[in-house]
Each structure stands twice: as C-alpha cells, then as structure tokens.
Design a protein around this motif. Structure first.
Motif, mmCIF file in Angstrom:
data_model
loop_
_atom_site.group_PDB
_atom_site.id
_atom_site.type_symbol
_atom_site.label_atom_id
_atom_site.label_comp_id
_atom_site.label_asym_id
_atom_site.label_seq_id
_atom_site.Cartn_x
_atom_site.Cartn_y
_atom_site.Cartn_z
ATOM 1 N N GLY A 85 43.404 37.970 32.955
ATOM 2 C CA GLY A 85 42.524 39.059 32.496
ATOM 3 C C GLY A 85 42.829 39.586 31.110
ATOM 4 N N LEU A 86 43.606 38.848 30.322
ATOM 5 C CA LEU A 86 43.911 39.300 28.950
ATOM 6 C C LEU A 86 43.602 38.165 27.961
ATOM 7 N N GLY A 87 42.328 37.750 27.938
ATOM 8 C CA GLY A 87 41.935 36.558 27.182
ATOM 9 C C GLY A 87 42.229 36.623 25.700
ATOM 10 N N VAL A 88 41.826 37.730 25.050
ATOM 11 C CA VAL A 88 42.032 37.839 23.597
ATOM 12 C C VAL A 88 43.529 37.960 23.309
ATOM 13 N N SER A 89 44.183 38.810 24.071
ATOM 14 C CA SER A 89 45.622 39.018 23.873
ATOM 15 C C SER A 89 46.387 37.707 24.038
ATOM 16 N N ASN A 90 46.136 36.971 25.118
ATOM 17 C CA ASN A 90 46.838 35.699 25.348
ATOM 18 C C ASN A 90 46.715 34.778 24.131
ATOM 19 N N THR A 91 45.538 34.758 23.542
ATOM 20 C CA THR A 91 45.260 33.844 22.426
ATOM 21 C C THR A 91 46.062 34.239 21.190
ATOM 22 N N ILE A 92 45.987 35.536 20.858
ATOM 23 C CA ILE A 92 46.652 36.003 19.636
ATOM 24 C C ILE A 92 48.172 35.990 19.799
ATOM 25 N N ARG A 93 48.648 36.277 21.015
ATOM 26 C CA ARG A 93 50.109 36.285 21.240
ATOM 27 C C ARG A 93 50.694 34.896 21.014
ATOM 28 N N GLY A 94 49.956 33.865 21.439
ATOM 29 C CA GLY A 94 50.431 32.502 21.190
ATOM 30 C C GLY A 94 50.584 32.244 19.701
ATOM 31 N N ALA A 95 49.599 32.690 18.932
ATOM 32 C CA ALA A 95 49.656 32.512 17.472
ATOM 33 C C ALA A 95 50.830 33.296 16.889
ATOM 34 N N SER A 96 51.041 34.511 17.382
ATOM 35 C CA SER A 96 52.144 35.340 16.858
ATOM 36 C C SER A 96 53.490 34.671 17.122
ATOM 37 N N GLY A 97 53.618 34.021 18.283
ATOM 38 C CA GLY A 97 54.876 33.338 18.598
ATOM 39 C C GLY A 97 55.179 32.250 17.578
ATOM 40 N N ASN A 98 54.211 31.419 17.270
ATOM 41 C CA ASN A 98 54.436 30.334 16.303
ATOM 42 C C ASN A 98 54.599 30.870 14.886
ATOM 43 N N TRP A 99 53.884 31.959 14.582
ATOM 44 C CA TRP A 99 54.024 32.609 13.272
ATOM 45 C C TRP A 99 55.495 33.039 13.083
ATOM 46 N N ALA A 100 56.037 33.681 14.110
ATOM 47 C CA ALA A 100 57.410 34.188 14.024
ATOM 48 C C ALA A 100 58.422 33.049 13.903
ATOM 49 N N LYS A 101 58.209 31.998 14.673
ATOM 50 C CA LYS A 101 59.147 30.867 14.629
ATOM 51 C C LYS A 101 59.156 30.234 13.233
ATOM 52 N N THR A 102 58.004 30.186 12.613
ATOM 53 C CA THR A 102 57.908 29.614 11.267
ATOM 54 C C THR A 102 58.642 30.491 10.262
ATOM 55 N N TRP A 103 58.468 31.804 10.365
ATOM 56 C CA TRP A 103 59.222 32.731 9.510
ATOM 57 C C TRP A 103 60.730 32.564 9.733
ATOM 58 N N ALA A 104 61.118 32.406 10.992
ATOM 59 C CA ALA A 104 62.554 32.253 11.307
ATOM 60 C C ALA A 104 63.112 31.011 10.616
ATOM 61 N N ASN A 105 62.381 29.922 10.697
ATOM 62 C CA ASN A 105 62.848 28.665 10.099
ATOM 63 C C ASN A 105 63.017 28.795 8.587
ATOM 64 N N GLU A 106 62.102 29.515 7.961
ATOM 65 C CA GLU A 106 62.102 29.564 6.490
ATOM 66 C C GLU A 106 63.041 30.620 5.914
ATOM 67 N N THR A 107 63.535 31.541 6.741
ATOM 68 C CA THR A 107 64.308 32.650 6.175
ATOM 69 C C THR A 107 65.761 32.729 6.661
#
Ligand SMILES: NC(=O)c1ccc[n+]([C@@H]2O[C@H](COP(=O)([O-])OP(=O)(O)OC[C@H]3O[C@@H](n4cnc5c(N)ncnc54)[C@H](OP(=O)(O)O)[C@@H]3O)[C@@H](O)[C@H]2O)c1
Length: 262
Positions: A153-175
C-alpha cells in the motif's frame, strides 16, 4: 562507548518533528551544534528551544521546503554565505502519501522524487566540499525498510525509496576516500505523526477502527510494538560518530525485526 560530537555541526532536514527531531536531540546531547530545517517556522523555533545546549553550544534553524527546488537553493545559498562547515547531514523529510501503485498519479512520483531525492542531492552536493576539506563527513539518510522489501500500500514511497538507496550507495562509493561516510537508517513503524496519519488512512479505507489497525500492525513486528523515535535516533547518533568511521554504504533497519530478510 562514549560518543562525543563536540566541535561538529549537524544539519537535520525534517528536524522539527518525529524521527528528525529525535535525531537532532540525540546529536545535540552528544555535543554537536545543530541546525534544523523544515517548512513551519513556529515548529522549528519550538524544536530548537527543546535542544540541549551541551557546554553552551548554540543551535539554529532554516526554513526550507524540500518540495520546492527554489526554496532549497535559497536555503543552501544562505548556508554557504555563513561559511559554516556542515560535518553531519541528516537527509530526512515527510514521506509521500500512501496508496497502491495502481492508483498512483504520475505527478505523485515527480513530487516524491523532488522531495526525497533531488533535494537530498542538492543539499548533499552543497555540504560535500566542506566535509572534504574537513576530512570528516557523515551523511545519514532516513529512508524506510522498503529499500529492502516493498511495503504493502505504499506504491510511490516504495519506488522512490529504492532510488534513494542506490543514490546513497553511489555517494558512499565516491566519497569514502575523503573520510566521509554515507549510510541509510531504515525505520520500521515508529510512533510519530506520520505513523498516526498512516494508521488513520488505513482505518478509513478498510472500515476498521484505529485500534484494530494498530494491533494488526504491531502483530507484524516480532518485537510486538512500534519503535520510539529515540530508538531510531540512537542509530543516527552512532553513525554520526568518529567510532563509526569505517562503516559506509550500508542500510541499518531499526524495525523490531519486521523486515523478513537480512
Ligand atoms: N514514522 C514511521 O513509522 C516511519 C516508518 C518508515 C519510514 N519513515 C520515514 O521517515 C521519515 C521521517 O518520518 P517521521 O515519521 O519522523 O515524519 P514526521 O513526524 O511527519 O516529521 C516530518 C518532518 O519533516 C518535515 N517536512 C515534511 N515535509 C517537508 C518538506 N516538504 N520540506 C521540509 N521539511 C518537511 C516536517 O516539518 P514541516 O511539516 O514543518 O515541514 C517534520 O519536521 C519519512 O520519510 C518517513 O516516510 C517513517
């Protein structure tokens, strides 16, 4: 373990309520200077007044609407003018409205993407040079366990949270090489205004009472109860510490065991 954040400045987005406010109190209790950001100025003033001032450290706030790129840009500009290094950044805001993905409007994805990802990118990019110069940075994103397993029941949230997870991992790798860590805290059901509104919406939709929905949700949690915001904040404070300096690019669920995988 004694955690001291003396001499560090933390910017806590969504810091006037719920998990953000509890995190701000935790960071201030460990000695950090804290700057809160959110939309409602009265609530911000009230929240700043509730922060402990260890050894006379002063705290502040910025009015900023994470839904609005212009508002975020002007808050960032004001921050840059002050030439204050932000050592600890908490990316956090209110979550998107609930509902199944089959009923979600396209615009809801744009709004959630702006609030939870584009704004985080703008703010993180703005504080990154200061962290790099200081050789110390802690970027902590309050996301959701739906990074790991989508929630019903959290369709939009589920979608954006997945993107945020990969966004953060990419920042972690680069910094990581600059002494900067980037980690995600994934709250389970936590007793805040957000949870109250989710329960009320579920009750209205299902015809059940708020008490019935509350009991059903608690049954899904092995711990048998909701989290206190302070319990989520404890993970934030640890990740912000010197002691957590070799932990980067991970998700920490604080969910009483609810997520069904590791
Ligand atoms: N509570 C839970 O059970 C739970 C579970 C999983 C994940 N989460 C996630 O954790 C995050 C925090 O949740 P919470 O329960 O602490 O929420 P909350 O109690 O509703 O607090 C949200 C905070 O963010 C601020 N905010 C909301 N929209 C904003 C915007 N557009 N721009 C700037 N600030 C904004 C609010 O202040 P203003 O309204 O004044 O701006 C407030 O300070 C959310 O992303 C939520 O989805 C929560």
């Amino acid at each position: 373990m004694i955690i001291s954040l003396k001499g560090k400045t933390a910017l806590v987005c969504g810091g006037s309520d719920g998990i953000g406010k509890a995190s701000a109190i935790g960071l201030a209790s460990a000695g950090a200077r804290v700057i809160l950001a959110a939309r409602n100025e009265d609530k911000l003033i009230h929240a700043v007044e509730s922060l402990p001032d260890v050894e006379g450290v002063s705290h502040g706030y910025m009015v900023m609407d994470l839904d609005d790129a212009v508002s975020v840009a002007s808050a960032i500009e004001a921050l840059i003018q002050k030439e204050e290094t932000i050592h600890i950044l908490i990316n956090n805001a209110g979550g998107p409205p609930g509902g199944p993905i089959t009923e979600a409007e396209a615009d809801a994805f744009h709004k959630a993407f702006q609030r939870l990802l584009v704004s985080a990118q703008m703010i993180t990019s703005a504080v990154f040079p200061g962290m790099k110069n200081a050789g110390f940075g802690r970027i902590i994103n309050i996301i959701s366990t739906s990074v790991k397993v989508p929630l019903h029941g959290l369709g939009v949230s589920n979608t954006i949270r997945g993107a945020s997870g990969n966004w953060a991992k990419t920042w972690a790798n680069e910094t990581a090489r600059y002494g900067i860590t980037v980690n995600n805290v994934l709250p389970g059901a936590t007793s805040t205004e957000r949870l109250v509104s989710i329960i009320q919406a579920k009750a209205a939709k299902s015809g059940k009472t708020v008490e019935e929905i509350t009991e059903e949700m608690k049954k899904e949690v092995p711990a048998g109860r909701f989290a206190k915001p302070e319990e989520v904040a404890s993970a934030v404070v640890f990740l912000a510490s010197e002691q957590a300096g070799y932990i980067t690019g991970i998700n920490i669920p604080v969910d009483g065991g609810r997520t069904p995988n590791l």
